[in-house]
Design an enzyme around this catalytic site. Structure first.
Site, PDB file in Angstrom:
ATOM      1  N   ARG A   1       0.870  -1.177   0.000  1.00  0.00           N
ATOM      2  CA  ARG A   1       0.000   0.000   0.000  1.00  0.00           C
ATOM      3  C   ARG A   1       0.909   1.228   0.000  1.00  0.00           C
ATOM      4  O   ARG A   1       2.050   1.165   0.471  1.00  0.00           O
ATOM      5  CB  ARG A   1      -0.887   0.020   1.247  1.00  0.00           C
ATOM      6  CG  ARG A   1      -1.815  -1.177   1.373  1.00  0.00           C
ATOM      7  CD  ARG A   1      -2.631  -1.087   2.668  1.00  0.00           C
ATOM      8  NE  ARG A   1      -3.582  -2.189   2.776  1.00  0.00           N
ATOM      9  CZ  ARG A   1      -3.323  -3.339   3.401  1.00  0.00           C
ATOM     10  NH1 ARG A   1      -2.142  -3.532   3.971  1.00  0.00           N
ATOM     11  NH2 ARG A   1      -4.238  -4.293   3.462  1.00  0.00           N
TER      12      ARG A   1
ATOM     13  N   LYS B   1      -2.673  -2.753   7.717  1.00  0.00           N
ATOM     14  CA  LYS B   1      -3.919  -2.337   8.355  1.00  0.00           C
ATOM     15  C   LYS B   1      -4.204  -3.156   9.604  1.00  0.00           C
ATOM     16  O   LYS B   1      -3.997  -4.360   9.625  1.00  0.00           O
ATOM     17  CB  LYS B   1      -5.092  -2.485   7.382  1.00  0.00           C
ATOM     18  CG  LYS B   1      -5.130  -1.429   6.288  1.00  0.00           C
ATOM     19  CD  LYS B   1      -6.388  -1.589   5.461  1.00  0.00           C
ATOM     20  CE  LYS B   1      -6.509  -0.499   4.415  1.00  0.00           C
ATOM     21  NZ  LYS B   1      -7.747  -0.634   3.614  1.00  0.00           N
TER      22      LYS B   1
ATOM     23  N   HIS C   1      -2.899   2.795  -5.901  1.00  0.00           N
ATOM     24  CA  HIS C   1      -3.477   1.536  -5.432  1.00  0.00           C
ATOM     25  C   HIS C   1      -3.658   0.553  -6.580  1.00  0.00           C
ATOM     26  O   HIS C   1      -3.654  -0.662  -6.371  1.00  0.00           O
ATOM     27  CB  HIS C   1      -4.808   1.798  -4.735  1.00  0.00           C
ATOM     28  CG  HIS C   1      -5.164   0.748  -3.729  1.00  0.00           C
ATOM     29  ND1 HIS C   1      -4.389   0.481  -2.611  1.00  0.00           N
ATOM     30  CD2 HIS C   1      -6.202  -0.135  -3.669  1.00  0.00           C
ATOM     31  CE1 HIS C   1      -4.936  -0.498  -1.920  1.00  0.00           C
ATOM     32  NE2 HIS C   1      -6.037  -0.897  -2.540  1.00  0.00           N
TER      33      HIS C   1
ATOM     34  N   ARG D   1      -0.810  -1.831  -6.866  1.00  0.00           N
ATOM     35  CA  ARG D   1      -0.924  -2.967  -5.936  1.00  0.00           C
ATOM     36  C   ARG D   1      -1.897  -4.003  -6.496  1.00  0.00           C
ATOM     37  O   ARG D   1      -1.634  -5.208  -6.438  1.00  0.00           O
ATOM     38  CB  ARG D   1      -1.385  -2.448  -4.578  1.00  0.00           C
ATOM     39  CG  ARG D   1      -1.703  -3.500  -3.529  1.00  0.00           C
ATOM     40  CD  ARG D   1      -1.989  -2.795  -2.200  1.00  0.00           C
ATOM     41  NE  ARG D   1      -2.896  -3.524  -1.339  1.00  0.00           N
ATOM     42  CZ  ARG D   1      -2.532  -4.425  -0.433  1.00  0.00           C
ATOM     43  NH1 ARG D   1      -1.251  -4.742  -0.307  1.00  0.00           N
ATOM     44  NH2 ARG D   1      -3.435  -5.012   0.337  1.00  0.00           N
TER      45      ARG D   1
ATOM     46  N   HIS E   1      -4.299  -9.327   3.308  1.00  0.00           N
ATOM     47  CA  HIS E   1      -5.756  -9.340   3.448  1.00  0.00           C
ATOM     48  C   HIS E   1      -6.145 -10.225   4.623  1.00  0.00           C
ATOM     49  O   HIS E   1      -5.675 -11.354   4.753  1.00  0.00           O
ATOM     50  CB  HIS E   1      -6.414  -9.889   2.179  1.00  0.00           C
ATOM     51  CG  HIS E   1      -6.382  -8.933   1.030  1.00  0.00           C
ATOM     52  ND1 HIS E   1      -6.553  -9.319  -0.281  1.00  0.00           N
ATOM     53  CD2 HIS E   1      -6.196  -7.579   0.997  1.00  0.00           C
ATOM     54  CE1 HIS E   1      -6.478  -8.263  -1.070  1.00  0.00           C
ATOM     55  NE2 HIS E   1      -6.267  -7.201  -0.321  1.00  0.00           N
TER      56      HIS E   1
ATOM     57  N   TYR F   1      -9.735 -10.899  -7.139  1.00  0.00           N
ATOM     58  CA  TYR F   1      -8.784 -10.930  -8.247  1.00  0.00           C
ATOM     59  C   TYR F   1      -9.054 -12.088  -9.210  1.00  0.00           C
ATOM     60  O   TYR F   1      -8.673 -12.027 -10.373  1.00  0.00           O
ATOM     61  CB  TYR F   1      -7.346 -11.010  -7.710  1.00  0.00           C
ATOM     62  CG  TYR F   1      -6.969  -9.769  -6.953  1.00  0.00           C
ATOM     63  CD1 TYR F   1      -6.694  -8.580  -7.625  1.00  0.00           C
ATOM     64  CD2 TYR F   1      -6.930  -9.762  -5.575  1.00  0.00           C
ATOM     65  CE1 TYR F   1      -6.370  -7.426  -6.935  1.00  0.00           C
ATOM     66  CE2 TYR F   1      -6.610  -8.612  -4.875  1.00  0.00           C
ATOM     67  CZ  TYR F   1      -6.338  -7.452  -5.551  1.00  0.00           C
ATOM     68  OH  TYR F   1      -6.028  -6.312  -4.865  1.00  0.00           O
TER      69      TYR F   1
END
Length: 304
Positions: free
Chosen positions: A159, A182, A250, A253, A276, A285
């Site tokens: 990120r 995150k 982004h 990524r 994730h 994806y």
């Protein structure tokens, strides 16, 4: 008006989300806004200050009224689903603490919405983006800086906040990076040679000394580089390349993940590389890759 006891409960729940779940400041702010909005509606809907007792008596009809109100003022399905999720999380915690039955809230169905698929660049476009970003500044160290950041986004799937958070202690870049993403979630990310070379080239040219505990990427006057600076240089590059507005930091990524998947990468491994929390997030994806394959098929298939 929300009663003090309920306000205190909300504060305690938010503190718990920060301490136990590692929620980021922006996430906590969104949670607070969503739950306060819900409580404000219930105050007006039912009349009188909303304390713990009235909130424990919220019914299915009350929930339907709130959702209808939100849709009536233009709140989209995606935003309403997010708000409902925050309200449910708060209610789950509050019901356990206060000992009431939260079924009316927890059984409320989330509105359906079309998930936005990531918009990756083609392999050639991603490579061209890195090359073109480097041409945007006549100052060699700035050009090297911008290329290094974008290379990290695409080459390591970082990120932008993670790339700009690298410190002097991280250079020269090792074979693998320990990234805290995150929610304080930690992951190990392999560093490809081109990313390592790009960062090393920038560090050699950078006119500023960077202590081990400070970010390596610096602004023109030596301050910490902002995400907006990289967004802006990519805007300039995409205009020159004729790429859509979705060609953002982004998107690099997203491109990293999509291209790995197309090359036979394992979905679970890609989940770990991206950081994730849920595999369902990474599974988006697979839809992107399938959509690409279908477009290629349709272009190549002879018309009947």
């Amino acid at each position: 008006m929300i009663a003090p006891a309920l306000s205190d409960a909300l504060g305690a729940w938010l503190a718990g989300q920060r301490a136990l779940a590692g929620a980021a400041d922006n996430t906590l702010k969104a949670y607070q806004t969503d739950v306060l909005g819900f409580l404000a509606f219930m105050t007006e809907h039912n009349g009188g200050a909303q304390g713990l007792a009235p909130i424990a008596r919220v019914t299915v009809r009350d929930m339907r009224a709130w959702m209808a109100h939100e849709r009536g003022r233009g709140v989209g399905a995606r935003s309403l689903a997010r708000s409902l999720s925050a309200v449910k999380s708060f209610y789950r915690w509050l019901s356990e603490r206060e000992g009431f039955e939260p079924t009316a809230v927890l059984s409320t169905r989330s509105p359906k919405f079309q998930r936005k698929l990531p918009r990756p660049l083609e392999v050639q476009a991603a490579s061209a983006m890195i090359d073109t970003v480097e041409l945007q500044s006549s100052e060699p160290w700035v050009a090297a800086r911008d290329a290094a950041v974008v290379t990290l986004l695409y080459g390591c799937g970082l990120r932008i906040s993670e790339a700009l958070g690298l410190t002097g202690a991280d250079v020269p870049l090792p074979q693998v990076l320990r990234i805290v993403g995150k929610g304080g979630k930690e992951r190990i990310v392999p560093v490809i040679d081109s990313a390592r070379d790009a960062v090393n080239a920038y560090v050699r040219l950078c006119p500023y000394q960077v202590p081990a505990d400070e970010p390596i990427f610096r602004a023109i006057r030596g301050g910490v580089l902002s995400p907006r600076a990289i967004q802006k240089v990519m805007e300039q590059a995409r205009l020159q390349l004729g790429l859509p507005a979705t060609a953002t930091p982004h998107a690099m990524r997203h491109s990293f993940a999509t291209h790995l998947l197309a090359a036979g990468g394992d979905l679970r491994a890609i989940q770990e590389l991206l950081g994730h929390a849920s595999l369902s997030t990474t599974q988006a994806y697979t839809a992107v890759d399938a959509a690409h394959l279908m477009s290629v098929y349709e272009m190549a298939h002879p018309k009947a």
